[in-house]
Enzyme design. Structure first.
Site: not given
Length: 537
Positions: A134, A183, A209, A230-233
């Site tokens: 990434k 992101m 992201s 960090i939240g589903g990336s």
């Protein structure tokens, strides 16, 4: 009209990407799929542009590639060239890359081949294996823009810790992949490189992201890639493209020296993890990285060696049917129902898991993300006059929190974590099964809910997103008549069964914190129970 600074930078970066592709890897015009062809994953096999040998390499899972490389029956140079060519094609058809490292990758591959030929021994466990990364992983001499024009043309002067670890383990790094601005958008779009599309259906998002990674892997141009979450990336893009990923707990994999769009935000830990087409490759990567003792390189890594988890043939699973905010779209609801049915048929115990605490967890998560009043993002946009993207409206309009208020949010989080763990333990379950997202995938600009993934970031639980063998159908319709919320009503209105027809559906299996080995084992057990599910239910 004169272009603004950020627009000029964007045009230059996009042109540089294309110019970094060797002429022989530019797809001939007569072979380019038409604009209205949605599925381009068929291009390598059907275009005639790839040789039978190249297709064989691309279709070989990483453990078998490594076996060939370590015995010398395949060279790293050949394998690297094949994946570079495939990545070039993937970018031309999906806009998935942010940095191209073809020349140095091939040079490194040659050195690894020479080492094997000279010593008769491979150079460490990832000897000669191409691995994609990434955009936010720093590699000396290359940009890590994380979607900001102000960070373009400012190559890194140091490597991320994971980059050094992978290189020391013998990997070949050949591309970096596109991300959304900062992101912090659940689709992959930014003002520098533009939008990445889903190779399975270019009308749909590959998620975010880590959407550049998911597009590259689902196209077939990477066997193992590394993203962040960090939240589903990790899980959202894996679900949107039908691949596997592991969201580890904080401290299992090294994350230091990476670039962040919210630098210094540590109230919610960002973690990195593997993405791949098979669960076997996820496990291979995870064990190999942890076997390198990353806690000796990253002070935040926990000194926990790899702990093999013996198969547990009778699982007790709690099923989260919805999170009380948004119901899964019909293909996901159907996939969850069929998976539960298959698990029960296989003798596993399945019980309902209530969404207690889920709305509160999502609320806490979002308040943490916005605590600086959007200043981190604003300060990175300002130098080049770059505007806020519409997807980042919350950041543009956020109010900065004071220290005391932030500490109270930490107290809320800590209380919720304790209550959730107590409930998990009292239920005696091994894992939670739930949607990864409400969608199989969704049209560009319409991804609207991260609740199913974000709650487990706040809890810091280990989770695997996996394709469950079910595909969406144009005949799927909502069974429940009443939406759970205004957002649910919006998602129902946006739902277009025709456009997602044929897309793979993924679910999520969640274990407790730091249970990476267990959740990988349990996912394998679940996949075994699902093996009789037909390709289209």
């Amino acid at each position: 009209m004169t272009k603004t600074m950020w627009e000029s930078i964007a045009k230059s970066k996009q042109a540089a990407l294309i110019s970094a592709i060797p002429p022989e890897w530019i797809i001939p015009a007569h072979l380019l799929p038409p604009e209205d062809q949605t599925d381009v994953t068929t291009f390598p096999r059907q275009s005639g542009w790839f040789t039978a040998r190249e297709l064989e390499v691309l279709a070989t899972a990483a453990p078998r590639i490594l076996a060939h490389l370590q015995t010398g029956s395949w060279t790293s140079e050949e394998v690297t060239r094949v994946f570079c060519k495939a990545a070039a094609a993937a970018h031309q058809l999906t806009n998935c890359l942010s940095e191209i490292l073809f020349d140095e990758a091939i040079t490194r591959a040659k050195h690894l081949d020479e080492h094997l030929q000279r010593t008769g021994k491979p150079k460490h466990p990832f000897h000669g294996l191409p691995i994609s990364l990434k955009d936010n992983f720093n590699i000396i001499g290359h940009d890590s823009t994380v979607g900001f024009s102000s960070l373009a043309n400012d190559p890194a002067t140091y490597n991320s810790t994971l980059v050094d670890l992978l290189l020391s383990a013998g990997a070949v790094l050949y591309v970096k992949t596109n991300v959304p601005t900062a992101m912090m958008i659940s689709e992959t779009v930014n003002n520098v490189y533009g939008r990445t599309v889903n190779p399975r259906n270019r009308k749909l998002t590959p998620g975010g992201s880590s959407g550049g990674e998911s597009a590259l892997i689902s196209f077939g141009a990477s066997r193992i890639g590394v993203g962040t979450d960090i939240g589903g990336s990790l899980r959202i893009p894996a679900a949107c493209t039908g691949i596997f990923t592991l969201r580890p707990s904080s401290g299992r994999f090294p994350n230091s020296q990476t670039r962040s769009g919210l630098a210094g935000q540590e109230a919610v830990a960002s973690v990195n993890g593997p993405m791949a087409s098979t669960l076997e490759e996820i496990t291979l990567y995870s064990k190999t990285v942890i076997d390198q003792q990353p806690w000796l390189l990253d002070p935040k890594c926990l000194p926990i060696p790899w702990r093999p988890a013996p198969p547990k043939h009778r699982l007790k699973i709690g099923v989260l049917w919805h999170d009380s905010l948004v119901t899964p779209t019909p293909p996901v609801a159907r996939a969850l129902q069929h998976t539960v049915h298959k698990l029960r048929q296989a003798g596993h115990s399945v019980t309902d898991w209530a969404p207690t605490g889920h709305p509160e967890a999502l609320n806490i998560l979002l308040r943490k993300f916005l605590a600086d009043g959007g200043e981190s993002v604003r300060n990175l946009l300002k130098p080049t006059g770059e505007p806020f993207r519409p997807e980042m409206e919350f950041y543009e309009n956020a109010a900065e929190l004071g220290v005391h208020e932030m500490w109270q949010i930490h107290i809320e989080r800590n209380t919720l974590q304790c209550e959730y763990l107590d409930r998990f333990n009292e239920a005696g379950i091994d894992a939670i099964l739930c949607p990864t997202t409400p969608y199989s995938s969704v049209e560009h600009g319409k991804f609207a809910h991260i609740g199913y993934t974000g709650v487990f970031n706040l809890l810091d639980y280990s989770a695997v997103s996996f394709p469950c063998g079910v595909t969406a159908s144009k005949h799927d319709t909502y069974q429940s008549s009443e939406p759970l919320s205004d957002l649910d009503a919006q998602i129902r209105d946006d739902y277009n069964p025709a456009v997602v027809d044929g897309m793979p559906v993924s679910l999520q299996l969640v274990g407790r914190r730091l249970e990476e080995e267990n959740v990988l084992m349990m996912t394998e057990v679940v996949m075994g129970a699902l093996s009789s599910i037909s390709a289209r239910l």
